[in-house]
Write a protein that holds these residues in place. Structure first.
Motif, mmCIF file in Angstrom:
data_model
loop_
_atom_site.group_PDB
_atom_site.id
_atom_site.type_symbol
_atom_site.label_atom_id
_atom_site.label_comp_id
_atom_site.label_asym_id
_atom_site.label_seq_id
_atom_site.Cartn_x
_atom_site.Cartn_y
_atom_site.Cartn_z
ATOM 1 N N LEU A 74 45.957 1.678 -29.611
ATOM 2 C CA LEU A 74 46.383 0.658 -29.852
ATOM 3 C C LEU A 74 46.721 -0.286 -28.645
ATOM 4 O O LEU A 74 46.999 -1.462 -28.529
ATOM 5 C CB LEU A 74 47.250 0.149 -31.031
ATOM 6 N N GLU A 75 47.032 0.378 -27.623
ATOM 7 C CA GLU A 75 47.550 -0.263 -26.196
ATOM 8 C C GLU A 75 46.632 -0.897 -25.572
ATOM 9 O O GLU A 75 46.527 -2.150 -24.901
ATOM 10 C CB GLU A 75 47.885 0.997 -25.076
ATOM 11 N N THR A 76 45.262 -0.582 -25.775
ATOM 12 C CA THR A 76 43.979 -1.445 -25.494
ATOM 13 C C THR A 76 43.253 -1.775 -26.983
ATOM 14 O O THR A 76 42.038 -0.935 -26.939
ATOM 15 C CB THR A 76 42.956 -0.829 -24.394
ATOM 16 N N PRO A 77 43.769 -2.434 -27.685
ATOM 17 C CA PRO A 77 42.974 -2.489 -28.958
ATOM 18 C C PRO A 77 41.809 -3.305 -29.093
ATOM 19 O O PRO A 77 41.373 -4.181 -28.385
ATOM 20 C CB PRO A 77 44.168 -3.267 -29.825
ATOM 21 N N GLY A 78 40.683 -2.743 -29.985
ATOM 22 C CA GLY A 78 39.544 -3.385 -30.348
ATOM 23 C C GLY A 78 39.275 -3.289 -31.602
ATOM 24 O O GLY A 78 40.278 -2.683 -32.456
ATOM 25 N N ARG A 79 38.566 -3.732 -32.167
ATOM 26 C CA ARG A 79 38.066 -3.939 -33.744
ATOM 27 C C ARG A 79 38.182 -2.477 -34.274
ATOM 28 O O ARG A 79 38.614 -2.093 -35.605
ATOM 29 C CB ARG A 79 36.790 -4.472 -34.061
ATOM 30 N N GLY A 80 37.381 -1.457 -33.684
ATOM 31 C CA GLY A 80 37.162 -0.100 -34.288
ATOM 32 C C GLY A 80 38.487 0.482 -34.339
ATOM 33 O O GLY A 80 38.915 1.117 -35.199
ATOM 34 N N THR A 81 39.239 0.526 -33.062
ATOM 35 C CA THR A 81 40.572 1.262 -33.371
ATOM 36 C C THR A 81 41.554 0.398 -34.074
ATOM 37 O O THR A 81 42.318 1.103 -35.180
ATOM 38 C CB THR A 81 41.063 1.307 -31.821
ATOM 39 N N VAL A 82 41.435 -0.682 -34.255
ATOM 40 C CA VAL A 82 42.510 -1.305 -35.322
ATOM 41 C C VAL A 82 41.931 -1.032 -36.730
ATOM 42 O O VAL A 82 42.894 -0.907 -37.883
ATOM 43 C CB VAL A 82 42.389 -2.961 -35.056
ATOM 44 N N PHE A 83 40.873 -0.949 -36.965
ATOM 45 C CA PHE A 83 40.231 -0.641 -38.195
ATOM 46 C C PHE A 83 40.465 0.826 -38.641
ATOM 47 O O PHE A 83 41.144 1.094 -39.700
ATOM 48 C CB PHE A 83 38.548 -0.653 -38.275
ATOM 49 N N ALA A 84 40.451 1.819 -37.687
ATOM 50 C CA ALA A 84 40.801 3.191 -38.141
ATOM 51 C C ALA A 84 42.116 3.191 -38.234
ATOM 52 O O ALA A 84 42.651 4.036 -39.396
ATOM 53 C CB ALA A 84 40.557 4.076 -36.767
ATOM 54 N N ALA A 85 43.060 2.506 -37.480
ATOM 55 C CA ALA A 85 44.604 2.732 -37.745
ATOM 56 C C ALA A 85 45.129 2.173 -38.815
ATOM 57 O O ALA A 85 45.910 2.547 -39.646
ATOM 58 C CB ALA A 85 45.346 2.023 -36.432
ATOM 59 N N THR A 86 44.273 0.902 -39.323
ATOM 60 C CA THR A 86 44.652 0.350 -40.612
ATOM 61 C C THR A 86 44.452 1.083 -41.766
ATOM 62 O O THR A 86 45.150 1.180 -42.908
ATOM 63 C CB THR A 86 43.891 -1.097 -40.725
ATOM 64 N N VAL A 87 43.161 1.664 -41.937
ATOM 65 C CA VAL A 87 42.825 2.603 -42.857
ATOM 66 C C VAL A 87 44.069 3.639 -42.946
ATOM 67 O O VAL A 87 44.468 3.876 -44.081
ATOM 68 C CB VAL A 87 41.433 3.312 -42.535
#
Length: 424
Positions: A74-87
């Protein structure tokens, strides 16, 4: 079981966990394209969803290590990493991480789609308490996330939706949600938005009003937007053409024909209108490389014919420059929206139409090979590609206002279960 899980977590190798995170990032991005793709059916979406679920499971099993690696990403967030972290934050009931993700998505709108799609991915049971807290938040942004979650899961927001639709800060999301949930009691409120100066709000108001049963003011608004080249033209035209009679549809198509910039929309619109009278025109367009694949898709929308399966396709033309190129100095990086559509064999299709045209009387509204009906829409939802499935979902709501809009972007296993219930 908890001891075993702990042992597995401690033994997790960072490189393996990183691979799970990378896979989840990439697969979520691929999925965002496939849910709108013309050639992707529910079976193929299920295969991708199974792979995505396996990667998310790998992150979950990794425990604290998986959480730390998600935080690092999340230091360099993208849609995919935000998706995985939110799940992960939802499924582990991690309020601190979820709070961080909500704040991040609000500050970086490009990541918002990743966060929202995570709320649609997880089971509805995982959102108990979380969605209610969002709906009761003092911040409109978070209330919007709560409404979006309710729409994706067909969950009733109750008074929160009634309050939101009267709030200028939430009106767009509230009307979108009302339309998806089939809240016919809010039709009047949706109609009020048709006179708004903001084009997006007018479109959302008209779309929901049409889904909720209005066939007058919303039709005029959508027809007007369909004739304006802009961000809402395609969505407005492909929706309103589903409810217009033959005379009205012809008038809209003639309006599109008068604008050279709308020729693609005209080609797509003929497929949505479903009148076999337009098939010869579509076949003629199959000789134009810029329109051939789109014309073939519209032909299939009417006839239900799979050009590839019926051996009515050609190999792609050689050295044809359509869509993005590898030249780093070329500013054209847009994806080719006809990508993966078959190149139609005009001669063979012409022969097929000559032999089969009597099955398609002029003036009818054909969809996937026959007149529009609930049974045909259900069949399309079970077996066709995503573009046609999206159309089938809209038809089901339009034919019976108050019917929640089937979510063709939901996890494939959830869609398959819902379809089995509808069939029963």
């Amino acid at each position: 079981m908890s001891v075993l899980m702990s042992a597995v977590a401690e033994a997790s190798v960072p490189v393996v966990v990183q691979q799970h995170l990378d896979n989840a990032d990439v697969l979520r991005s691929v999925r965002s394209v496939l849910v709108r793709a013309p050639h992707v059916g529910l079976d193929r979406l299920r295969r991708l969803d199974d792979r995505l679920a396996a990667s998310l499971d790998g992150l979950s099993i990794a425990g604290d290590l998986g959480r730390r690696m998600c935080l690092s990403a999340l230091e360099t967030p993208g849609r995919g990493t935000v998706f995985a972290a939110t799940v992960g934050a939802i499924e582990t009931r991690d309020p601190a991480l979820l709070e961080r993700l909500l704040s991040l998505a609000q500050a970086l709108p490009d990541t918002l789609a990743g966060l929202v799609s995570a709320f649609g991915w997880v089971p509805a049971a995982s959102l108990r308490g979380i969605t209610r807290a969002l709906l009761e938040s003092q911040h409109a942004f978070r209330r919007d996330i709560g409404l979006a979650a309710c729409a994706m899961h067909h969950a009733e927001p109750g008074e929160a939706l009634d309050a939101a639709i009267a709030d200028p800060a939430q009106a767009a999301q509230a009307m979108l949600t009302a339309g998806k949930l089939g809240r016919v009691d809010l039709l009047g409120e949706c109609l009020h938005g048709l006179s708004h100066q903001d084009a997006r709000l007018r479109f959302v108001s008209a779309r929901s009003s049409l889904l909720l049963g209005d066939r007058q003011a919303s039709v005029r608004t959508l027809a007007g937007l369909a004739l304006e080249v802009g961000p809402y033209q395609a969505a407005a035209a492909t929706l309103v053409l589903k409810v217009l009679d033959g005379t009205q549809a012809d008038a809209l198509l003639r309006g599109l024909a008068r604008n050279v910039d709308s020729v693609r929309m005209l080609t797509r619109g003929m497929g949505v209108a479903g009148d076999p009278r337009h098939v010869p025109w579509l076949i003629d367009r199959m000789d134009d490389p810029a329109l051939a694949r789109l014309a073939g898709e519209s032909f299939s929308m009417i006839t239900g014919l799979d050009l590839a399966a019926a051996d009515l396709e050609l190999k792609p033309p050689q050295d044809l420059a359509l869509g993005p190129r590898d030249d780093p100095h070329d500013d054209d990086v847009a994806m080719d929206e006809d990508d993966a559509l078959p190149w139609p064999d005009t001669a063979k299709i012409g022969d097929w139409w000559q032999a089969n045209a009597p099955r398609f009387p002029a003036g009818g509204n054909f969809f996937g090979g026959g007149p529009v009906s609930p049974g045909r829409c259900l069949a399309v939802l079970k077996s066709a590609g995503q573009r046609r499935r999206i159309a089938a979902a809209e038809y089901l709501s339009l034919m019976s206002p108050g019917t929640p809009l089937f979510n063709t972007a939901a996890p494939a296993w959830r869609q398959q279960w819902l379809l089995s219930q509808m069939e029963a």
